[in-house]
Write a protein that holds these residues in place. Structure first.
Motif, short mmCIF file in Angstrom:
data_model
loop_
_atom_site.label_atom_id
_atom_site.label_comp_id
_atom_site.label_asym_id
_atom_site.label_seq_id
_atom_site.Cartn_x
_atom_site.Cartn_y
_atom_site.Cartn_z
N TYR A 355 3.46 -1.54 -10.57
CA TYR A 355 2.75 -0.89 -9.47
C TYR A 355 1.78 -1.86 -8.79
CZ TYR A 355 4.39 3.38 -11.80
OH TYR A 355 5.17 4.36 -12.38
N GLU A 380 14.47 -3.47 -8.06
CA GLU A 380 14.82 -2.81 -6.81
C GLU A 380 13.58 -2.39 -6.03
OE1 GLU A 380 17.52 1.03 -5.42
OE2 GLU A 380 16.05 1.23 -7.03
N LYS A 381 12.47 -2.13 -6.72
CA LYS A 381 11.29 -1.55 -6.07
C LYS A 381 10.25 -2.58 -5.65
CE LYS A 381 11.66 2.92 -8.43
NZ LYS A 381 10.94 3.95 -9.22
N TRP A 384 8.10 -2.27 -2.37
CA TRP A 384 8.02 -0.90 -1.87
C TRP A 384 6.55 -0.47 -1.78
CZ3 TRP A 384 12.21 2.79 -4.38
CH2 TRP A 384 13.49 2.29 -4.09
N GLU A 385 6.32 0.61 -1.07
CA GLU A 385 4.96 1.14 -1.01
C GLU A 385 4.50 1.54 -2.41
OE1 GLU A 385 2.39 4.67 1.23
OE2 GLU A 385 4.54 4.42 1.63
N GLN A 387 4.15 -0.55 -4.81
CA GLN A 387 4.69 -1.50 -5.79
C GLN A 387 4.20 -2.92 -5.45
OE1 GLN A 387 6.32 1.38 -7.90
NE2 GLN A 387 6.89 -0.70 -8.49
N THR A 389 4.23 -6.92 -4.70
CA THR A 389 5.10 -7.76 -3.87
C THR A 389 5.46 -9.04 -4.64
OG1 THR A 389 3.28 -8.99 -2.87
CG2 THR A 389 3.92 -6.90 -1.82
N HIS A 409 17.09 -0.37 -11.53
CA HIS A 409 16.80 0.93 -10.93
C HIS A 409 16.00 1.86 -11.84
CE1 HIS A 409 20.64 -0.45 -9.01
NE2 HIS A 409 19.96 -0.12 -7.91
#
Length: 515
Positions: A355, A380-381, A384-385, A387, A389, A409
């Motif tokens: 996160y 995969e994440k 993402w918002e 998560q 970078t 996943h």
């Protein structure tokens, strides 16, 4: 027929066309010739008859040779007499030059504290660093671990009980492997480097990537259960960091010493032994998810998964005050497999799912208290918002944190395997490959999403997934409670126990969960 030699000579002269040529009774004086010898020769020749054969026709008389000319010798030139003071001046100048050279050479030896040749060129700092790097890797390739020890930075030596412990660790670690060659990559000056095992920072270091080619000396007949990295380890021994720093040793000049040893470093990829020793160690592995303040109205599940930054700092402060040392997974496996010692009160801190607050809160507080942590990433994440970078993960990695895989996943590995073994293997293989490609480090640790298949899966499913983990190159894997505990077993590296830290409870429950 015998003739008087005078008559015969004159007759021969008429026959050859040389008439009226009297027989010589004397010879012209030649320079430097003894006249008495000549007269004796003439007298002797008149007394002795001899035969004369008919001479061939001569067209004309041969010309007389040119008269002898004595060479002219030039007169000797007498130089002027040199002044008496000139040799004295030359001698004094030579004495000054020699004496000055001796003083300069003596000063050089005094400054360096040893012997040196005045004709030896001085190496630049960069050349000295490369020389140490070459010495270190040459000794490593020859398995001269005593030499390696002598080139280690004193702060790194302090992490070991003594030289014998370091040598024994290296021997046990690489006993089954043959080293073939190594290569250096492009070097890079770095302002800082952080040792993940101590979280100590070092400034102004030289980073040299090292790649090693090595193989199993005697591969076993049955290799079906061996990880690809064990059979083909050169793949993961690429561009490992050799970190060296210039330092001043006691009473000596500045010298370069090794902080991180590339393939010889304890944080280099772990190669599990073909027959792991039976070893168990008490090492608590704490499991976190969010480090985040949630409202009281959040669900019970969310509240259990979220530890507030204030709670987390209290826990870190407690661990620090009680002398706990956060260790890496490499340190754990080096102890389980190769007999390396661990610091007192070892603990491992892990964070699942990757996160954003892992970067903004967990990473920040870990650095504050000098602790490393392992972050399991769902590839995969990434980005993402909510998560982390790629850039955040790179920064964390460069500052002493560790990165592991949490699949592509976040799937139940047991259910996925039963549905499609190929899909289950891709979850393991692709997540690792993605992390390695983007972070440029070997990824050897895995975390089962939701702890499956070890929470509810059948034993046969657990064994099948473990076989896939080994084949994909993972060295160790952590589970989630269900089963819990602090005893880690070298015979079950893909089933490492963890303690779940529940955000709903205070410090007293936390302290009771760890020894």
């Amino acid at each position: 027929m015998m003739y008087d030699h005078k008559t015969s000579f004159e007759s021969a002269g008429r026959q050859t066309g040389i008439e009226n040529t009297p027989f010589p009774t004397a010879f012209p004086e030649l320079p430097g010739q003894n006249e008495e010898l000549i007269q004796d020769f003439v007298a002797y020749s008149r007394q002795q008859p001899f035969q004369v054969e008919r001479a061939p026709e001569v067209a004309s008389r041969q010309p007389d040779p040119p008269p002898f000319t004595r060479p002219t010798i030039p007169p000797v030139m007498h130089s002027r007499r040199r002044p008496l003071w000139l040799p004295l001046v030359i001698s004094l100048i030579a004495l000054v030059v020699v004496f000055g050279g001796v003083l300069g050479y003596t000063a050089t030896l005094s400054n360096k504290g040893g012997s040196a040749s005045p004709n030896t060129p001085q190496l630049t700092a960069q050349q000295q660093a490369h020389k140490v790097a070459e010495q270190f890797m040459t000794a490593f390739k020859a398995k001269d671990y005593q030499k390696l020890w002598s080139l280690l930075h004193p702060e790194i030596q302090k992490q070991w009980k003594n030289q014998a412990a370091y040598v024994a660790f290296q021997q046990a670690r690489y006993n089954a492997y043959t080293f073939h060659s190594y290569t250096f990559g492009k070097e890079e000056q770095r302002k800082t480097w952080i040792n993940p095992e101590t979280m100590q920072s070092y400034s102004n270091v030289l980073h040299i990537p090292v790649s090693l080619k090595l193989d199993l000396t005697e591969p076993p007949a049955d290799t079906t259960l061996l990880a690809d990295d064990v059979l083909h380890p050169s793949r993961i021994f690429q561009n490992l960091p050799l970190i060296i720093q210039e330092m001043t040793l006691k009473g000596k000049e500045k010298q370069w010493r090794v902080l991180a040893g590339g393939p010889a470093d304890p944080e280099a990829p772990v190669l599990p032994p073909l027959q792991p020793p039976a070893q168990q160690l008490a090492v608590p592995i704490l499991m976190y998810h969010h480090i985040l303040e949630l409202p009281a109205s959040a669900s019970a599940l969310d509240l259990s998964l979220a530890v507030s930054p204030q709670q987390f700092e209290e826990q870190l402060k407690y661990l620090k005050q009680r002398g706990y040392h956060a260790i890496t997974f490499n340190q754990l496996f080096n102890a389980l497999y190769f007999g390396a010692s661990l610091p007192e009160h070892p603990v491992i801190l892990t964070f699942d799912d990757g996160y954003t607050d892992a970067y903004t809160n967990a990473y920040t507080l870990l650095k504050k208290y000098g602790y490393t942590g392992m972050f399991y990433i769902i590839t995969e994440k990434i980005g993402w918002e909510g998560q982390a970078t790629w850039n955040q993960l790179r920064e964390m990695l460069a500052n002493g944190m560790q990165i592991g895989s949490h699949s592509v996943h976040h799937v139940d590995m047991g259910v996925t395997y039963l549905s499609s073994p190929d899909q289950a293997f891709r979850e393991l293989q692709e997540s690792r490959a993605t992390l390695e490609k983007n972070l440029k480090v070997p990824i050897q640790q895995f975390c089962y999403p939701a702890g499956e298949p070890f929470r509810s899966g059948a034993l046969s499913t657990q064994q099948a997934v473990v076989a896939q983990l080994n084949k994909a190159g993972y060295v160790g894997s952590t589970i989630a409670p269900g089963e819990t505990g602090i005893i880690q077993d070298s015979q079950q590296p893909q089933k490492l126990f963890r303690i779940r830290v529940d955000g709903r409870y205070g410090l007293d429950v936390f302290t009771a969960s760890i020894p």
